[in-house]
Design an enzyme around this catalytic site. Structure first.
Site, PDB file in Angstrom:
ATOM      1  N   TYR A  58     -22.647  -1.625 -28.564  1.00 55.21           N
ATOM      2  CA  TYR A  58     -23.034  -0.217 -28.502  1.00 55.21           C
ATOM      3  C   TYR A  58     -21.823   0.679 -28.256  1.00 55.21           C
ATOM      4  O   TYR A  58     -21.039   0.464 -27.327  1.00 55.21           O
ATOM      5  CB  TYR A  58     -24.065   0.025 -27.395  1.00 55.21           C
ATOM      6  N   HIS A  88     -20.786  16.786 -29.863  1.00 54.05           N
ATOM      7  CA  HIS A  88     -21.340  16.979 -28.527  1.00 54.05           C
ATOM      8  C   HIS A  88     -20.803  18.238 -27.839  1.00 54.05           C
ATOM      9  O   HIS A  88     -21.195  18.540 -26.709  1.00 54.05           O
ATOM     10  CB  HIS A  88     -21.063  15.753 -27.659  1.00 54.05           C
ATOM     11  N   ASN A 200     -19.352   9.984 -21.486  1.00 54.65           N
ATOM     12  CA  ASN A 200     -20.321   9.350 -20.600  1.00 54.65           C
ATOM     13  C   ASN A 200     -19.770   9.440 -19.181  1.00 54.65           C
ATOM     14  O   ASN A 200     -18.597   9.146 -18.947  1.00 54.65           O
ATOM     15  CB  ASN A 200     -20.499   7.878 -20.967  1.00 54.65           C
ATOM     16  N   TYR A 285     -35.805  30.937  19.271  1.00 51.69           N
ATOM     17  CA  TYR A 285     -35.334  29.680  18.687  1.00 51.69           C
ATOM     18  C   TYR A 285     -33.989  29.826  17.986  1.00 51.69           C
ATOM     19  O   TYR A 285     -33.194  28.888  17.951  1.00 51.69           O
ATOM     20  CB  TYR A 285     -36.359  29.146  17.681  1.00 51.69           C
ATOM     21  N   ARG A 288     -31.739  29.363  20.945  1.00 53.04           N
ATOM     22  CA  ARG A 288     -31.961  28.156  21.735  1.00 53.04           C
ATOM     23  C   ARG A 288     -31.838  26.881  20.907  1.00 53.04           C
ATOM     24  O   ARG A 288     -31.407  25.836  21.401  1.00 53.04           O
ATOM     25  CB  ARG A 288     -33.349  28.233  22.368  1.00 53.04           C
ATOM     26  N   PHE A 334     -24.357   6.109 -15.920  1.00 56.23           N
ATOM     27  CA  PHE A 334     -24.175   7.532 -16.228  1.00 56.23           C
ATOM     28  C   PHE A 334     -25.315   8.394 -15.691  1.00 56.23           C
ATOM     29  O   PHE A 334     -25.232   9.620 -15.729  1.00 56.23           O
ATOM     30  CB  PHE A 334     -24.076   7.732 -17.746  1.00 56.23           C
ATOM     31  N   GLU A 420     -33.614   9.007 -24.140  1.00 57.32           N
ATOM     32  CA  GLU A 420     -33.189   9.387 -22.789  1.00 57.32           C
ATOM     33  C   GLU A 420     -34.365  10.118 -22.144  1.00 57.32           C
ATOM     34  O   GLU A 420     -34.417  11.346 -22.086  1.00 57.32           O
ATOM     35  CB  GLU A 420     -31.931  10.242 -22.881  1.00 57.32           C
TER      36      GLU A 420
END
Length: 517
Positions: A58, A88, A200, A285, A288, A334, A420
């Site tokens: 791959y 990409h 990746n 609060y 405190r 990834f 994905e």
């Protein structure tokens, strides 16, 4: 030019903060330790052998994602990697700020340096040279869903290495090829798997999260200082900060926060003036419970820090080269789920530090609650509104941070034709921390402004010497508010003083040194 040598697998958060906080301004050169080089070369040799073989691997001799079943000829592997990068480059939005781009590149070096990615030494050398010469890719900030790596933003980083896309050279933006040429560098021609190794990975999400973490820790330190001032301003009790109370519960952050507040307030004349005869039994609060709230936030940040330090040193691309076993194996490192969770934790801490700080601001300006301070901290109320609307601004920022703190890690949407099908959303989950930290710095700046005014109204009584030094540092650039004036500039300045650590710089380092990653 100074140089920082990093060892993959052993790099600390302190080193990464140096890269992020000071590296850009000082043009800090960063390179990997020589001990990483043999592993890098060995994994590259394993990939080269696979690329020339017949077995499908791959991303080496196959397509990507849903196209992984398509075999690629050996002579087309370089074209495959180049096409991967260019296709990409789909990032959008504002460019990532240069300090964080440098951190992204350093994190990519550390990941590749683990010797499991199969890139040649030439790829490592080019990234190191770009950092040294001031060549920074222009990376759009949006487009990653935090799984299969931060694909789009990392593709823009890789594109500049190919002489494509956009880059800055010593601060000037230009085409990537021109930036490399101006620095005397040559674009790289990618070999098998190298494009995939570059895009990746979780380096963009992790860089965003680390930047958020570093600023959140700085704000936590500032909050301990401003809250101590606020306690004296409203003549609050220090009894809730006694060590024994917090030791009985046992949380490290709570114990630490209480100890810092005690030390900061030690020697305060204001505190000593109302130990006897004060009719109030308990403070609200927000006074405190400061150690319990801010301390819990410190613990949450520390947990996120451990996750991010591990991730910064991780090999997170796919497939990974297991050199000793002689294998190239597809996996899922990834997937940025750990980073997404860490970012959500940091967001919660930022929101809560701001929420309790805003309540202290509200307490100080309210004449019904502030123990005899003038309304809205102005000496002439009615004619003057004082810090009335500064408190309103702090409320607006607090509310905005509450909304921004909504978890991002619980969201997911399928991408890439359902290949994905579960993603982390870590990138935008971590990117939002920058905005949240800016809001928090302003809330704490407003608290400092109010608390300083409150303490000054207690004259001739004085706060502790340490907190007097903090007020003096504030007053160097923000004078006391006698009459109403244009306040926007004052608020911007107080935020800067918090953001840049000027106020905490007035405190002895030993008092705050443990409040860090």
């Amino acid at each position: 030019m100074s140089e920082l040598i990093l060892t993959p697998g052993e790099t600390t958060l302190a080193e990464l903060e140096q890269v992020w906080r000071h590296g850009f301004a000082s043009r800090l050169a960063v390179r990997l330790a020589d001990s990483a080089r043999p592993g890098i070369a060995a994994s590259a040799a394993r990939i080269a052998a696979a690329a020339s073989g017949d077995a499908p691997v791959y991303g080496v001799n196959t397509g990507f994602g849903k196209l992984a079943s398509i075999k690629i000829r050996a002579e087309d592997t370089a074209t495959l990697q180049r096409n991967l990068i260019l296709s990409h480059c789909c990032g959008v939005g504002e460019p990532v700020e240069p300090e964080t781009v440098r951190l992204v590149m350093v994190l990519k070096l550390l990941s590749l340096g683990r010797g499991a990615s199969g890139v040649r030494p030439e790829v490592i050398t080019l990234i190191e040279a770009m950092l040294a010469e001031g060549v920074l890719p222009v990376i759009p900030s949006q487009g990653s869903v935090g799984a299969s790596g931060d694909l789009a933003p990392l593709a823009h980083m890789a594109a500049a290495m190919l002489g494509e896309g956009r880059a800055t050279y010593q601060g000037r933006e230009m085409p990537g090829a021109e930036a490399l040429a101006a620095a005397g560098l040559q674009p790289v021609v990618l070999a098998a798997k190298e494009g995939l190794a570059l895009i990746n990975g979780t380096q963009v999400s992790t860089a965003f999260a680390l930047a958020g973490l570093f600023d959140a820790f700085a704000s936590a330190r500032a909050a301990l200082v401003t809250s101590s001032l606020s306690t004296d301003a409203i003549m609050g009790s220090t009894a809730p900060f006694l060590e024994e109370i917090h030791t009985l519960r046992g949380h490290r952050g709570q114990i630490l926060a209480a100890g810092v507040i005690r030390n900061l307030m030690e020697g305060s004349e204001i505190r000593e003036s109302h130990r006897e005869g004060d009719t109030r039994v308990q403070d609200p609060y927000c006074i405190r419970c400061q150690p319990q709230v801010t301390g819990a936030c410190i613990d949450l940040l520390a947990q996120a820090a451990r996750t991010l330090e591990t991730e910064a040193n991780a090999a997170t691309d796919n497939p990974l080269v297991l050199t000793d076993a002689g294998l190239i194996v597809s996996g899922g490192n990834f997937h940025a789920e750990p980073v997404a969770f860490a970012a959500d934790q940091i967001a919660l801490a930022i929101a809560e530090i701001g929420a309790i700080a805003q309540r202290r601001v509200a307490l100080m300006v309210d004449p019904a609650l502030n123990h005899d301070l003038p309304p809205f901290l102005t000496p002439d109320p009615g004619l003057n509104s004082g810090l009335m609307i500064a408190e309103v601004t702090s409320a607006a920022l607090m509310s905005e941070n509450k909304h921004l703190a909504t978890p991002c890690s619980t969201d997911s949407t399928p991408t890439s034709a359902n290949q994905e099908d579960h993603v982390s959303m870590a990138a935008h989950g971590a990117r939002r921390l920058r905005r949240m930290n800016a809001n928090l710095a302003q809330i704490l700046g407003i608290e400092a402004l109010c608390a300083a005014a409150g303490v000054e109204f207690r004259a001739p009584l004085k706060t502790s010497a340490t907190l007097q030094a903090v007020i003096a540092k504030l007053r160097e650039t923000v004078p006391a508010l006698a009459q109403d004036r244009y306040l926007a500039a004052d608020l911007a300045e107080t935020a800067r003083l918090v953001r840049e650590g000027v106020l905490t710089g007035a405190v002895p380092a030993r008092l705050l040194e443990e409040v860090r990653a």
